[in-house]
Design a protein around this motif. Structure first.
Motif, PDB file in Angstrom:
ATOM      1  N   ASP A 418      -0.953   2.244   3.208  1.00 23.31           N
ATOM      2  CA  ASP A 418      -0.655   1.986   1.789  1.00 23.31           C
ATOM      3  C   ASP A 418       0.810   2.312   1.492  1.00 23.31           C
ATOM      4  O   ASP A 418       1.175   3.468   1.293  1.00 23.31           O
ATOM      5  CB  ASP A 418      -1.583   2.829   0.906  1.00 23.31           C
ATOM      6  CG  ASP A 418      -1.330   2.602  -0.580  1.00 23.31           C
ATOM      7  OD1 ASP A 418      -0.604   1.639  -0.921  1.00 23.31           O
ATOM      8  OD2 ASP A 418      -1.849   3.387  -1.393  1.00 23.31           O
ATOM      9  N   PHE A 419       1.640   1.291   1.490  1.00 25.12           N
ATOM     10  CA  PHE A 419       3.039   1.478   1.120  1.00 25.12           C
ATOM     11  C   PHE A 419       3.266   1.189  -0.370  1.00 25.12           C
ATOM     12  O   PHE A 419       4.264   1.627  -0.951  1.00 25.12           O
ATOM     13  CB  PHE A 419       3.940   0.550   1.939  1.00 25.12           C
ATOM     14  CG  PHE A 419       4.022   0.915   3.396  1.00 25.12           C
ATOM     15  CD1 PHE A 419       4.737   2.015   3.815  1.00 25.12           C
ATOM     16  CD2 PHE A 419       3.366   0.149   4.353  1.00 25.12           C
ATOM     17  CE1 PHE A 419       4.813   2.356   5.151  1.00 25.12           C
ATOM     18  CE2 PHE A 419       3.431   0.475   5.699  1.00 25.12           C
ATOM     19  CZ  PHE A 419       4.166   1.594   6.107  1.00 25.12           C
ATOM     20  N   LYS A 420       2.354   0.440  -0.982  1.00 24.40           N
ATOM     21  CA  LYS A 420       2.543   0.015  -2.370  1.00 24.40           C
ATOM     22  C   LYS A 420       2.372   1.174  -3.349  1.00 24.40           C
ATOM     23  O   LYS A 420       3.175   1.350  -4.273  1.00 24.40           O
ATOM     24  CB  LYS A 420       1.546  -1.106  -2.694  1.00 24.40           C
ATOM     25  CG  LYS A 420       1.726  -1.687  -4.085  1.00 24.40           C
ATOM     26  CD  LYS A 420       0.766  -2.865  -4.304  1.00 24.40           C
ATOM     27  CE  LYS A 420       0.956  -3.454  -5.712  1.00 24.40           C
ATOM     28  NZ  LYS A 420       0.035  -4.611  -5.942  1.00 24.40           N
ATOM     29  N   HIS A 421       1.330   1.968  -3.135  1.00 25.21           N
ATOM     30  CA  HIS A 421       1.033   3.041  -4.083  1.00 25.21           C
ATOM     31  C   HIS A 421       1.517   4.407  -3.588  1.00 25.21           C
ATOM     32  O   HIS A 421       1.462   5.384  -4.347  1.00 25.21           O
ATOM     33  CB  HIS A 421      -0.473   3.106  -4.356  1.00 25.21           C
ATOM     34  CG  HIS A 421      -1.023   1.846  -4.935  1.00 25.21           C
ATOM     35  ND1 HIS A 421      -1.723   0.938  -4.178  1.00 25.21           N
ATOM     36  CD2 HIS A 421      -0.946   1.315  -6.182  1.00 25.21           C
ATOM     37  CE1 HIS A 421      -2.081  -0.089  -4.945  1.00 25.21           C
ATOM     38  NE2 HIS A 421      -1.617   0.112  -6.166  1.00 25.21           N
ATOM     39  N   ASN A 422       1.951   4.486  -2.348  1.00 23.23           N
ATOM     40  CA  ASN A 422       2.442   5.751  -1.803  1.00 23.23           C
ATOM     41  C   ASN A 422       3.822   5.520  -1.194  1.00 23.23           C
ATOM     42  O   ASN A 422       3.952   5.099  -0.051  1.00 23.23           O
ATOM     43  CB  ASN A 422       1.461   6.276  -0.740  1.00 23.23           C
ATOM     44  CG  ASN A 422       1.863   7.652  -0.223  1.00 23.23           C
ATOM     45  OD1 ASN A 422       2.994   8.101  -0.410  1.00 23.23           O
ATOM     46  ND2 ASN A 422       0.928   8.332   0.438  1.00 23.23           N
ATOM     47  N   ARG A 423       4.854   5.769  -1.986  1.00 23.16           N
ATOM     48  CA  ARG A 423       6.218   5.503  -1.512  1.00 23.16           C
ATOM     49  C   ARG A 423       6.653   6.458  -0.404  1.00 23.16           C
ATOM     50  O   ARG A 423       7.609   6.193   0.309  1.00 23.16           O
ATOM     51  CB  ARG A 423       7.200   5.592  -2.686  1.00 23.16           C
ATOM     52  CG  ARG A 423       7.255   6.964  -3.359  1.00 23.16           C
ATOM     53  CD  ARG A 423       8.102   6.932  -4.624  1.00 23.16           C
ATOM     54  NE  ARG A 423       8.136   8.228  -5.292  1.00 23.16           N
ATOM     55  CZ  ARG A 423       9.018   9.175  -5.011  1.00 23.16           C
ATOM     56  NH1 ARG A 423       9.933   8.961  -4.089  1.00 23.16           N
ATOM     57  NH2 ARG A 423       8.986  10.333  -5.653  1.00 23.16           N
ATOM     58  N   ASN A 425       5.032   7.099   2.311  1.00 25.03           N
ATOM     59  CA  ASN A 425       4.723   6.543   3.629  1.00 25.03           C
ATOM     60  C   ASN A 425       5.915   5.786   4.211  1.00 25.03           C
ATOM     61  O   ASN A 425       6.174   5.845   5.413  1.00 25.03           O
ATOM     62  CB  ASN A 425       3.497   5.626   3.537  1.00 25.03           C
ATOM     63  CG  ASN A 425       2.203   6.408   3.442  1.00 25.03           C
ATOM     64  OD1 ASN A 425       2.133   7.552   3.870  1.00 25.03           O
ATOM     65  ND2 ASN A 425       1.179   5.806   2.858  1.00 25.03           N
ATOM     66  N   ALA A 426       6.630   5.054   3.353  1.00 25.10           N
ATOM     67  CA  ALA A 426       7.813   4.322   3.830  1.00 25.10           C
ATOM     68  C   ALA A 426       8.873   5.288   4.331  1.00 25.10           C
ATOM     69  O   ALA A 426       9.549   5.022   5.341  1.00 25.10           O
ATOM     70  CB  ALA A 426       8.374   3.443   2.707  1.00 25.10           C
TER      71      ALA A 426
END
Length: 495
Positions: A418-423, A425-426
């Motif tokens: 989940d990169f969209k809701h958890n920045r 992770n990127a």
């Protein structure tokens, strides 16, 4: 089949068992022989010794597969359809050891570190089976991607030539070397008034080397690559599954026709040979190298955990904590056996886990048959000599596929993150891949650091692993669970 017999324990007819076992062997064969070729050549061993490494590797692949699939006592073997092979995760640290200590001394250090890591892995297997929450897909995907990127350098050098040595891009101009030789002789002549030649004075290679990026060899590598792509695109089923192996065979035939491959070593090799322990002498146990290899094994065992959980779902088998521990302990036992018999760390080959899903055959005795075939191949030195005789350009074309697929596996696992809701992770992925690239881009970054740290930090895979675990703990905490690991493992059938 009796309704009381679980599909995993089903005894198939011997003919079908042999055919399915051979299919498992062919699917893993190219990957299994790649590691001894890489490490043996990094150690600058003789062709005979590299061939011996291949025989030892195949023999131990078979032996450890039998232990994992059949089970041995109550401590070892998950008793599922698992094929065991050498892990690519251990290649980069072993190549670093080999480059620093070529020859038999390097082999003794490598096998000492493997034996030490095997013993430690056996002891910590129960603990590692509980560490899954520290390795969610954002961590494992990053690590596997860095493994693939790190290995790509080896495949590319197989095609064009190594940065140093006979196939380096540039060589010393002969006229310059002749002048320096004459100057050295004049300076050391009796009664000479010339100043002494400075110690370690060397000429800068400036002349293009005709052996580097030879167009004929590059053409063979391209043919291998194109053959693999065409087979993968247009073939079906089993033939498509062994596209890499068939591409290598096509490349070998063409290389033979071009005079790049000869069979002298195959003719001289024995038909039958025994794999013996400590072929290169007694192992040397260096604590830092053992620690380095143990860290690699922790990563390998975490990946194996995901594979075992996924395989349990595929085969409708319950994989509880005790079964996980037995499977991981066998990874350690296989690594210990590997070090004793002059080969490398072992893990479950996930392309074979994928094959179980493709074929729908769940019987573990198929992998037992595959293990017996591997043992037989390991006792045939002519087969190992044939593999060793392959020109590096042939292996390079296949290496782009094999190593690139490892990186692609990591990317596929990261695709489920989940990169969209958890920045955060990127950030974890970006920083860890960057740190993992340091030894590749700036290999001398450690020159002013304590020498005892060098073996620990010269592997980008280990640096990326440590970074990803720490950053994930900092940003996300230890929130991974078994479901994440299973989904990641199901996407990793190409690793």
């Amino acid at each position: 089949m009796s309704s009381t017999i679980h599909p995993v324990d089903e005894q198939l007819p011997s003919g079908k068992l042999a055919a399915l076992g051979l299919q498992h062997v062919l699917v893993m064969y190219a990957g299994a022989v790649a590691v001894p070729l890489i490490v043996g050549r990094a150690l600058k061993l003789s062709p005979q010794d590299v061939a011996y490494l291949i025989s030892a590797d195949l023999f131990c692949c078979g032996l450890v597969t039998l232990i994992q699939s059949l089970g041995a006592t109550q401590l070892f073997g998950i008793k599922l359809p698992v094929m065991m092979g050498v892990t690519f995760a251990s290649v980069a640290p072993m190549v670093a050891m080999a480059n620093a200590n070529p020859g038999e001394i390097g082999a003794q250090l490598i096998f000492g570190s493997i034996i030490g890591a095997g013993i430690i892995s056996i002891l910590i297997a129960p603990l590692v089976s509980r560490m899954l929450r520290f390795f969610p897909p954002v961590v494992t995907g990053t690590i596997i991607a860095v493994i693939g990127i790190s290995l790509m350098r080896i495949g590319i050098n197989w095609i064009f030539g190594n940065p140093f040595g006979p196939t380096a891009p540039s060589v010393v101009t002969p006229e310059h070397k002749a002048w320096l030789d004459a100057a050295t002789a004049a300076a050391t002549a009796p009664g000479s008034t010339l100043p002494a030649i400075p110690k370690d004075l060397a000429l800068l290679p400036k002349m293009p080397n005709p052996k580097y990026a030879d167009l004929g060899g590059v053409g063979v590598a391209a043919l291998v690559l194109v053959s693999i792509l065409l087979i993968a695109r247009y073939a079906k089923g089993f033939v498509a599954n062994i596209s890499v192996l068939l591409g290598i065979v096509i490349g070998g035939v063409v290389a033979t026709a071009m005079g790049l491959m000869t069979f002298d070593k195959v003719g001289k090799a024995d038909w039958f040979g025994i794999v013996t322990p400590f072929h290169f002498g007694m192992p040397v146990f260096d604590p830092v190298l053992i620690l380095t290899m143990s860290l690699v094994m922790i990563v390998v065992m975490i990946e194996s955990t995901g594979m075992f959980l996924a395989l349990g779902e595929m085969t409708d088998s319950k994989v509880d904590q005790a079964a996980l521990t037995r499977g991981l302990r066998t990874d350690g036992l296989g690594t210990l056996i590997g070090g004793i018999f002059n080969t490398f760390p072992y893990t479950s080959f996930s392309q074979n886990v994928g094959l179980v899903a493709v074929t729908g055959v769940k019987s573990r005795f198929v992998c037992v048959a595959g293990g017996l075939i591997l043992i037989a191949l390991g006792l045939l030195p002519k087969m190992a000599a044939l593999v060793e005789s392959l020109p590096t350009v042939v292996l390079g074309g296949a290496g782009l596929v094999m190593f690139g697929m490892v990186a692609a596996t990591g990317i596929r696992i990261l695709g489920g993150v989940d990169f969209k809701h958890n920045r955060f992770n990127a950030l974890i992925v970006a920083i860890s891949i960057g740190i993992g690239m340091i030894p590749l881009i700036a290999p001398n970054f450690k020159q002013w650091m304590p020498h005892g740290l060098h073996p620990l930090i010269e592997s980008g895979i280990l640096l990326a692993s440590i970074s990803a675990v720490i950053l994930n703990l900092f940003f996300n905490g230890a929130s991974g669970d078994n479901r994440d690991a299973i989904e990641a493992a199901k996407q990793a059938e190409a690793h």
